[in-house]
Design an enzyme around this catalytic site. Structure first.
Site, PDB file in Angstrom:
ATOM      1  N   ARG A 132       1.654 -24.375   9.585  1.00 39.57           N
ATOM      2  CA  ARG A 132       2.585 -24.101   8.494  1.00 39.57           C
ATOM      3  C   ARG A 132       3.579 -25.246   8.342  1.00 39.57           C
ATOM      4  O   ARG A 132       4.020 -25.834   9.327  1.00 39.57           O
ATOM      5  CB  ARG A 132       3.356 -22.804   8.761  1.00 39.57           C
ATOM      6  CG  ARG A 132       2.482 -21.577   8.919  1.00 39.57           C
ATOM      7  CD  ARG A 132       3.291 -20.446   9.527  1.00 39.57           C
ATOM      8  NE  ARG A 132       2.507 -19.253   9.699  1.00 39.57           N
ATOM      9  CZ  ARG A 132       1.722 -19.011  10.742  1.00 39.57           C
ATOM     10  NH1 ARG A 132       1.604 -19.919  11.702  1.00 39.57           N
ATOM     11  NH2 ARG A 132       1.057 -17.876  10.832  1.00 39.57           N
ATOM     12  N   ARG A 164     -13.001  -2.647   0.598  1.00 43.51           N
ATOM     13  CA  ARG A 164     -12.600  -3.121  -0.729  1.00 43.51           C
ATOM     14  C   ARG A 164     -11.532  -4.206  -0.654  1.00 43.51           C
ATOM     15  O   ARG A 164     -11.276  -4.904  -1.639  1.00 43.51           O
ATOM     16  CB  ARG A 164     -12.121  -1.945  -1.584  1.00 43.51           C
ATOM     17  CG  ARG A 164     -10.748  -1.405  -1.213  1.00 43.51           C
ATOM     18  CD  ARG A 164     -10.389  -0.151  -1.997  1.00 43.51           C
ATOM     19  NE  ARG A 164     -10.618  -0.330  -3.420  1.00 43.51           N
ATOM     20  CZ  ARG A 164     -10.699   0.692  -4.290  1.00 43.51           C
ATOM     21  NH1 ARG A 164     -10.576   1.938  -3.863  1.00 43.51           N
ATOM     22  NH2 ARG A 164     -10.879   0.467  -5.566  1.00 43.51           N
ATOM     23  N   GLU A 195     -15.344   3.403  -9.520  1.00 46.56           N
ATOM     24  CA  GLU A 195     -16.431   3.529 -10.494  1.00 46.56           C
ATOM     25  C   GLU A 195     -16.147   4.560 -11.582  1.00 46.56           C
ATOM     26  O   GLU A 195     -16.707   4.479 -12.680  1.00 46.56           O
ATOM     27  CB  GLU A 195     -17.727   3.893  -9.776  1.00 46.56           C
ATOM     28  CG  GLU A 195     -17.666   5.217  -9.027  1.00 46.56           C
ATOM     29  CD  GLU A 195     -18.973   5.527  -8.328  1.00 46.56           C
ATOM     30  OE1 GLU A 195     -20.029   5.088  -8.825  1.00 46.56           O
ATOM     31  OE2 GLU A 195     -18.948   6.202  -7.281  1.00 46.56           O
ATOM     32  N   GLU A 244      -6.419   3.838   2.053  1.00 45.32           N
ATOM     33  CA  GLU A 244      -6.440   2.381   1.952  1.00 45.32           C
ATOM     34  C   GLU A 244      -5.501   1.863   0.870  1.00 45.32           C
ATOM     35  O   GLU A 244      -4.868   0.814   1.029  1.00 45.32           O
ATOM     36  CB  GLU A 244      -7.871   1.875   1.727  1.00 45.32           C
ATOM     37  CG  GLU A 244      -8.403   2.000   0.311  1.00 45.32           C
ATOM     38  CD  GLU A 244      -8.867   3.399  -0.041  1.00 45.32           C
ATOM     39  OE1 GLU A 244      -9.374   3.589  -1.157  1.00 45.32           O
ATOM     40  OE2 GLU A 244      -8.728   4.302   0.805  1.00 45.32           O
ATOM     41  N   ASP A 245      -5.386   2.596  -0.243  1.00 43.16           N
ATOM     42  CA  ASP A 245      -4.502   2.102  -1.294  1.00 43.16           C
ATOM     43  C   ASP A 245      -3.032   2.277  -0.916  1.00 43.16           C
ATOM     44  O   ASP A 245      -2.179   1.489  -1.324  1.00 43.16           O
ATOM     45  CB  ASP A 245      -4.811   2.774  -2.640  1.00 43.16           C
ATOM     46  CG  ASP A 245      -4.885   4.281  -2.534  1.00 43.16           C
ATOM     47  OD1 ASP A 245      -4.694   4.812  -1.430  1.00 43.16           O
ATOM     48  OD2 ASP A 245      -5.154   4.926  -3.564  1.00 43.16           O
ATOM     49  N   ARG A 266      -3.348  12.054   2.767  1.00 36.38           N
ATOM     50  CA  ARG A 266      -2.492  11.002   2.212  1.00 36.38           C
ATOM     51  C   ARG A 266      -1.088  11.084   2.806  1.00 36.38           C
ATOM     52  O   ARG A 266      -0.467  10.070   3.126  1.00 36.38           O
ATOM     53  CB  ARG A 266      -2.430  11.129   0.691  1.00 36.38           C
ATOM     54  CG  ARG A 266      -3.630  10.521  -0.049  1.00 36.38           C
ATOM     55  CD  ARG A 266      -3.420  10.626  -1.553  1.00 36.38           C
ATOM     56  NE  ARG A 266      -4.459   9.946  -2.306  1.00 36.38           N
ATOM     57  CZ  ARG A 266      -4.444   8.662  -2.635  1.00 36.38           C
ATOM     58  NH1 ARG A 266      -3.416   7.921  -2.254  1.00 36.38           N
ATOM     59  NH2 ARG A 266      -5.420   8.116  -3.340  1.00 36.38           N
TER      60      ARG A 266
END
Length: 736
Positions: free
Chosen positions: A431, A539, A556, A643-644, A691
């Site tokens: 970095r 994803r 989908e 995951e979201d 969730r």
């Protein structure tokens, strides 16, 4: 003539012989006539007529600084050599790079012995490593090793001092003279001199130490860390005290100090002089003698008055209301008030000569602190008064950047130490100083992704650039039938018709193989099928096929029009560091349950944009996969629709900003896998409960709730106005 020359030569020779026999004793007093040109010990001063002068001072006294409590340079050197027998160690000479080539930068912690006590702070350090992405339980894979012996407190008067460390570490088969080992230390030495003696030979180990003396620091090898208390949080940590709506350029006090005054011993001279700058108005310097068991035996004429004045002011109130905070040395070079001042956005004024500042290899302290000289204390007030208000504000802002990025928790201190070592292994991919000293900080700017500023979502403004003008659509297909449904066909057609779409990737996560290429719709952009591993975290994997900065994540069954996609992408290009999308959720604190709640109700508040239809920067795929530990990804794979939430939590933790909602023609409805008739309601309830559990487990792992709430929604110009739809840029957004 020859006879005359002969007599002159004999006379000259006779003169030298007489001089040698009668004056030779005096000549031999000069050092250059002595055969001992290099003595092991040279007393100073050396006079030719020393025997004729009376000695008023011992040569040892002449080498000291005058304070009998301070060790002489020779004593300091001897103590240093007892610890740093490998004082010339560098990464190239004392570190085995080959151990890091096969498995990368992995860290192994020695197994903890049952009868070996650990301090609370050292236990936190080991926990930080073991729950990180660096950890490996296999020593054969390790690049770096951490002892299970508590080496933080090496003051032999302390109750946490571990004895016989030398004997213990020599018995470790992995020790190898300390090579590829990292040793942490907060306290070294003891009363009265507080030298840097650790009480054992560190060999070729890297030393991560607080209160590091510059003369003893091995540049490019050792690491200076901050002194932190046992109450310092394991993870998360408190936020800094400077908020956007609480900036006061003119605070009540200009310069403050409140702390102990040492009456004798090392560190006493600096703190004893602090009363000279106190004016009782905008400069408050308060000290107390009331500490230690026998303070009354040593108290001076100022002690009683100082103790009374000391109680008149509250320390936290001074921190909140001062622009600059004096951070003098204590018995050792570092002190707790250094981190306290950083958190409070009180610009540290350092009076600790010879202190190697924490992480100075990466951090530019010239932008966040004022480094003073202990001998020039009286010049400090005038020096800080001359600093321009704009620069003062920049200093205060930088204290908050550094506090949040590297110092607010033990996790961050330990991870910063490890990342600095990791950068040394691959200097061509390390970095830059800019990345270390600019939000979101070096820990969140992965050099494995890129070392070019324009590739990250945070630096477009500083770099004077913009994200790419195209996006990649990533559609996740999980239909159990393995066939192409009508929703996914319509979605592909709508997305491919966007003027900004570069390609479409379909992540096939079904049990059955994907349909042949002839079954897929014809599109004007490339359509690629990627075989997934049937994990929810798939994803967010950094697929090499994603070449654009923007990623449009889709399920989908998502229903979007081309106009909606175009408008959302235009919005995202203005906010490339955030998640921009359509379906939103929100979180809240449930006081009765004393846990975080999750709601999908349509309200004015939002804190989560579901990745069933959302734009974000592709860098977050790398951050999700490489920054987060494997345990978190396993949590995501085990809980449905988690995951979201994790992606939203990650982006909020990085940016400290909420997501952005854009207008949507149709209300989004979450889809769940096909259920047996009569069980769909139970499945929805179970999904909602998972969730909520996911949200609370993530908050526990991060140590706080990173999500930020917002009431912002962005619509196109003239949206829902009484203007002909044909005159609007996105007419299909309003058509039924």
């Amino acid at each position: 003539m020859q006879t005359r020359k002969k007599y002159i030569f004999l006379t000259f020779l006779a003169s030298w012989l007489l001089l040698f026999f009668f004056g030779g004793d005096q000549l031999r007093r000069f050092a250059f006539f002595s055969g001992r040109k290099a003595e092991a010990r040279r007393n100073w001063p050396r006079w030719t007529d020393r025997s004729l002068l009376k000695s008023f001072a011992d040569p040892e006294e002449l080498q000291s600084d005058g304070d009998p409590s301070l060790p002489s340079p020779r004593a300091r050197r001897a103590a240093w050599l007892s610890v740093y027998k490998n004082s010339r160690c560098r990464m190239e000479t004392c570190f085995d790079f080959s151990r890091c080539e096969k498995h990368g930068f992995k860290v192994f912690t020695y197994p903890r012995e049952r009868d070996q006590p650990l301090s609370e702070s050292y236990s936190k350090i080991l926990t930080s490593i073991e729950r990180s992405r660096y950890y490996t339980p296999n020593p054969e894979e390790a690049c770096l090793f951490i002892l299970s012996i508590d080496t933080l407190d090496r003051d032999h008067l302390s109750g946490q001092y571990v004895r016989n460390v030398d004997e213990k570490i020599r018995g470790f088969p992995l020790w190898n003279g300390g090579r590829n080992h990292l040793i942490f230390n907060l306290y070294s030495g003891t009363w009265p001199n507080y030298t840097e003696d650790l009480g054992f030979d560190i060999g070729q180990a890297i030393l991560a130490k607080a209160s590091f003396y510059t003369e003893h620091f091995r540049p490019g090898f050792d690491i200076s860390i901050p002194l932190f208390s046992k109450d310092h949080p394991q993870r998360g940590g408190e936020r800094g005290w400077l908020y956007q709506d609480s900036i006061h350029l003119q605070k009540k006090y200009l310069l403050v100090f409140k702390g102990k005054r040492y009456l004798t011993g090392i560190g006493s001279s600096t703190r004893n002089a602090l009363h000279h700058i106190h004016n009782g108005k905008d400069i408050v310097s308060l000290t107390t003698c009331k500490h230690g068991k026998d303070w009354e035996k040593h108290k001076d004429t100022r002690c009683d008055k100082d103790n009374v004045d000391y109680e008149k002011f509250d320390y936290q109130e001074l921190l909140h209301n001062s622009t600059f905070c004096i951070v003098p040395r204590g018995r050792r070079l570092g002190s707790f008030r250094f981190l306290e001042a950083l958190q409070a956005a009180c610009i540290p004024v350092l009076l600790s000569d010879g202190w190697e500042l924490p992480f100075a290899e990466a951090i530019d302290w010239g932008k966040a602190a004022v480094v003073g000289n202990e001998r020039l204390l009286l010049q400090i007030p005038s020096a800080v008064r001359c600093i321009h208000p704009e620069r003062v504000l920049a200093f205060q802002q930088q204290t908050q950047v550094l506090w949040d990025a590297y110092f607010s928790s033990v996790d961050k201190i330990v991870h910063t130490t490890l990342e600095i070592i990791k950068d040394r292994l691959l200097p061509h991919r390390s970095r830059s100083r800019f990345l270390w000293n600019t939000l979101p900080g070096g820990l969140l700017a992965l050099p494995g992704f890129s070392t070019h500023l324009g590739d990250f979502p945070f630096y477009y403004l500083q770099h004077g650039s913009s994200p790419s003008e195209k996006f990649t659509a990533l559609i996740r297909a999980v239909s159990p039938s393995g066939s192409l449904s009508q929703p996914i066909l319509r979605l592909i057609q709508a997305v491919s018709a966007s003027q900004y779409c570069a390609q479409i990737l379909v992540l096939w996560s079904c049990e059955k193989p994907p349909p042949p290429s002839g079954k897929w719709p014809q599109t004007t952009v490339p359509l690629t099928i990627i075989q997934g591993r049937r994990k929810l975290s798939d994803r967010f994997f950094p697929y090499a096929a994603i070449q654009t900065d923007a990623v449009l994540s889709l399920d989908e069954h998502t229903s979007l029009s081309t106009s909606e996609v175009d408008f959302a992408f235009v919005v995202w290009r203005s906010f490339p560091e955030r998640i921009v999308g359509f379906p939103t959720q929100s979180h809240f604190w449930d006081a009765e349950q004393r846990r975080w709640g999750y709601t999908s109700k349509w309200t004015n508040e939002l804190s989560i944009v579901l990745t069933a239809a959302a734009f974000y920067h592709r860098y977050y795929h790398s951050l999700f996969t490489e920054y987060l530990p494997a345990g978190l990804r396993e949590l995501v794979d085990g809980l449905a629709a988690c995951e979201d939430i994790l992606m939203n939590v990650l982006v909020a933790a990085v940016t400290k900003l909420p997501p952005i909602k854009v207008t949507q023609r149709k209300q989004h409805k979450e889809t769940v896998p096909q259920q047996v008739k009569g069980t769909a309601g139970a499945a929805d309830g179970r999904r909602f409960s998972q969730r909520q559990d996911c949200l609370n487990q993530l908050a526990d792992w991060f140590g706080y709730m990173p999500l930020v709430s917002s009431q912002l929604r962005l619509d196109p110009v003239l949206f829902k106005d009484q203007v002909s739809v044909l005159r609007k840029k996105y007419p299909r957004l309003e058509k039924p």
